[in-house]
Design a protein around this motif. Structure first.
Motif, mmCIF file in Angstrom:
data_model
loop_
_atom_site.group_PDB
_atom_site.id
_atom_site.type_symbol
_atom_site.label_atom_id
_atom_site.label_comp_id
_atom_site.label_asym_id
_atom_site.label_seq_id
_atom_site.Cartn_x
_atom_site.Cartn_y
_atom_site.Cartn_z
ATOM 1 N N VAL A 32 -26.532 -43.738 -14.977
ATOM 2 C CA VAL A 32 -26.759 -42.711 -13.954
ATOM 3 C C VAL A 32 -25.768 -42.886 -12.814
ATOM 4 O O VAL A 32 -25.250 -41.905 -12.265
ATOM 5 N N ASP A 33 -25.492 -44.131 -12.449
ATOM 6 C CA ASP A 33 -24.505 -44.385 -11.391
ATOM 7 C C ASP A 33 -23.139 -43.835 -11.788
ATOM 8 O O ASP A 33 -22.413 -43.279 -10.957
ATOM 9 N N ASP A 34 -22.795 -44.006 -13.070
ATOM 10 C CA ASP A 34 -21.514 -43.474 -13.558
ATOM 11 C C ASP A 34 -21.492 -41.952 -13.460
ATOM 12 O O ASP A 34 -20.492 -41.356 -13.052
ATOM 13 N N LEU A 35 -22.614 -41.313 -13.840
ATOM 14 C CA LEU A 35 -22.694 -39.856 -13.775
ATOM 15 C C LEU A 35 -22.487 -39.370 -12.347
ATOM 16 O O LEU A 35 -21.773 -38.399 -12.101
ATOM 17 N N GLU A 36 -23.133 -40.032 -11.416
ATOM 18 C CA GLU A 36 -23.076 -39.586 -10.024
ATOM 19 C C GLU A 36 -21.721 -39.846 -9.379
ATOM 20 O O GLU A 36 -21.409 -39.261 -8.342
ATOM 21 N N SER A 37 -20.920 -40.710 -9.997
ATOM 22 C CA SER A 37 -19.601 -41.010 -9.426
ATOM 23 C C SER A 37 -18.475 -40.267 -10.129
ATOM 24 O O SER A 37 -17.306 -40.409 -9.753
#
Length: 219
Positions: free
Chosen positions: A97-102
């Motif tokens: 999810v962190d990757d998606l948001e970045s």
């Protein structure tokens, strides 16, 4: 003829272009390059964050309590229900999810979300209704077209099922009703609604192309 039908009739060329786009036809048969679909997961996740903001902003332009309440509910549903599919697909591709948001938005995603958010800030509820309609109706129509082309289950079947689900059909039906109601209540804004609809529809088609070509910033 309902105003939504007028818009769809005027957008026939764009709808046909979407139906024929290789991202759509190859996803339907399960042959789509996984990297193209990964690009869709990442970019559409970022798109949906702004799409939810548009509904929240649209609620502030609504002139009746029912519309205000529903638009706020839709914003929550996008963040909760629709984005769950993207999170599930992300797991399959090893994306957190962190990757998606970045993820950095590709140029077409920037253009589309900027257009929607600007319309939500500067436009009326009628313009907002027309601007959000191509995404809802477009995905329903494209997914139904995919279902007709599909033969058996494959890795992209959950995508097709998501956007042909009864829940999604109900969401699109409400958007259609809002467009028709605005078209009837605000006839003086019909041209602005047509322009907003066609701009979003063109950007919907461009979004498929962006994902298929793995569009990124050149510099």
């Amino acid at each position: 003829m309902a105003f939504s039908d007028e818009l769809l009739e005027e957008g026939t060329d764009i709808w046909n272009a979407q139906f024929e786009h290789p991202f759509v036809t190859e996803l339907a048969t399960g042959e789509l390059d996984p990297e193209a679909f990964r690009h869709w997961v990442e970019q559409d996740y970022r798109y949906l964050l702004d799409y939810a903001r548009v509904f929240a902003l649209g609620a502030t332009k609504a002139r009746d309590e029912a519309t205000m309440t529903h638009m706020m509910d839709v914003a929550h549903t996008i963040l909760d229900f629709e984005m769950d599919l993207h999170r599930e697909f992300a797991v399959d591709y090893g994306i957190s999810v962190d990757d998606l948001e970045s993820v950095e938005k590709a140029p077409t995603c920037v253009a589309y979300t900027n257009f929607l958010v600007r319309t939500a800030h500067e436009g009326s509820i009628a313009e907002i209704a027309a601007a959000i309609y191509p995404c809802g109706q477009g995905y329903l129509d494209v997914a139904e077209h995919m279902a007709e082309l599909a033969e058996g289950e494959h890795r992209y079947t959950p995508f097709i099922e998501k956007y042909t689900s009864e829940k999604f059909e109900e969401a699109v039906a409400w958007m259609t009703e809002l467009v028709d109601r605005c078209g009837e209540q605000f006839p003086g804004e019909s041209e602005a609604m047509r322009e907003a609809f066609r701009s979003s529809a063109r950007l919907e088609h461009a979004f498929w192309e962006m994902c298929y070509t793995h569009e990124e910033w050149e510099v």
